[in-house]
Design a protein around this motif. Structure first.
Motif, PDB file in Angstrom:
ATOM      1  N   SER A  88       0.807  -1.218   0.000  1.00  0.00           N
ATOM      2  CA  SER A  88       0.000   0.000   0.000  1.00  0.00           C
ATOM      3  C   SER A  88       0.840   1.268   0.000  1.00  0.00           C
ATOM      4  O   SER A  88       0.298   2.363   0.022  1.00  0.00           O
ATOM      5  N   ARG A  92      -3.041  -2.143   4.299  1.00  0.00           N
ATOM      6  CA  ARG A  92      -4.065  -2.350   3.276  1.00  0.00           C
ATOM      7  C   ARG A  92      -5.449  -2.020   3.823  1.00  0.00           C
ATOM      8  O   ARG A  92      -6.246  -1.339   3.181  1.00  0.00           O
ATOM      9  N   GLN A  93      -5.736  -2.486   5.037  1.00  0.00           N
ATOM     10  CA  GLN A  93      -7.029  -2.206   5.660  1.00  0.00           C
ATOM     11  C   GLN A  93      -7.227  -0.708   5.859  1.00  0.00           C
ATOM     12  O   GLN A  93      -8.311  -0.175   5.591  1.00  0.00           O
ATOM     13  N   MET A 101      -5.864   1.771   4.208  1.00  0.00           N
ATOM     14  CA  MET A 101      -6.060   2.426   2.922  1.00  0.00           C
ATOM     15  C   MET A 101      -7.470   2.171   2.387  1.00  0.00           C
ATOM     16  O   MET A 101      -8.108   3.073   1.861  1.00  0.00           O
ATOM     17  N   THR A 102      -7.956   0.943   2.529  1.00  0.00           N
ATOM     18  CA  THR A 102      -9.300   0.588   2.066  1.00  0.00           C
ATOM     19  C   THR A 102     -10.361   1.406   2.805  1.00  0.00           C
ATOM     20  O   THR A 102     -11.353   1.833   2.220  1.00  0.00           O
ATOM     21  N   GLU A 103     -10.126   1.624   4.108  1.00  0.00           N
ATOM     22  CA  GLU A 103     -11.087   2.365   4.935  1.00  0.00           C
ATOM     23  C   GLU A 103     -10.843   3.867   4.923  1.00  0.00           C
ATOM     24  O   GLU A 103     -11.557   4.606   5.604  1.00  0.00           O
ATOM     25  N   GLY A 104      -9.836   4.321   4.196  1.00  0.00           N
ATOM     26  CA  GLY A 104      -9.548   5.753   4.113  1.00  0.00           C
ATOM     27  C   GLY A 104      -8.907   6.325   5.365  1.00  0.00           C
ATOM     28  O   GLY A 104      -8.998   7.526   5.613  1.00  0.00           O
ATOM     29  N   ARG A 105      -8.268   5.470   6.158  1.00  0.00           N
ATOM     30  CA  ARG A 105      -7.607   5.921   7.386  1.00  0.00           C
ATOM     31  C   ARG A 105      -6.105   6.047   7.151  1.00  0.00           C
ATOM     32  O   ARG A 105      -5.556   5.395   6.280  1.00  0.00           O
ATOM     33  N   ALA A 106      -5.495   6.862   7.975  1.00  0.00           N
ATOM     34  CA  ALA A 106      -4.030   6.951   7.959  1.00  0.00           C
ATOM     35  C   ALA A 106      -3.472   5.686   8.604  1.00  0.00           C
ATOM     36  O   ALA A 106      -4.087   5.124   9.525  1.00  0.00           O
TER      37      ALA A 106
END
Length: 87
Positions: free
Chosen positions: A7, A70-71, A73-78
């Motif tokens: 990611s 990866r999680q 990034m998928t959830e839009g978190r830093a």
């Protein structure tokens, strides 16, 4: 230190970096002197059970961090590198 994941690249906080096992880099098949470096790495790995344990700890930590990144990034978190997966 930087952690490269699928990611992206993320800085490793000093407190986490200080806990990481000291493991030489795994040789890249495209680099010069690959066969020699591969042999040296294998000899280092086989020379002590602690080396094999440290390598496995680092490998497992990297897999966990890759999944957490990866999680995030998928959830839009830093994503911040942590010690999850190290123990």
């Amino acid at each position: 230190m930087i952690l490269s994941t699928s990611s992206g690249d993320f800085p490793i906080p000093p407190d986490v970096a200080s806990r990481l096992p000291q493991v030489p880099p795994v040789p890249d098949p495209t680099e010069p002197n690959y066969r020699r470096k591969k042999r040296e790495f294998t000899e280092w790995l086989d020379s002590s059970p602690e080396h094999a344990i440290g390598f496995e700890r680092l490998r497992r930590w990297h897999l966990v961090q890759d999944e957490l990144a990866r999680q995030a990034m998928t959830e839009g978190r830093a994503f911040v590198v942590n010690d999850d997966g190290l123990d």
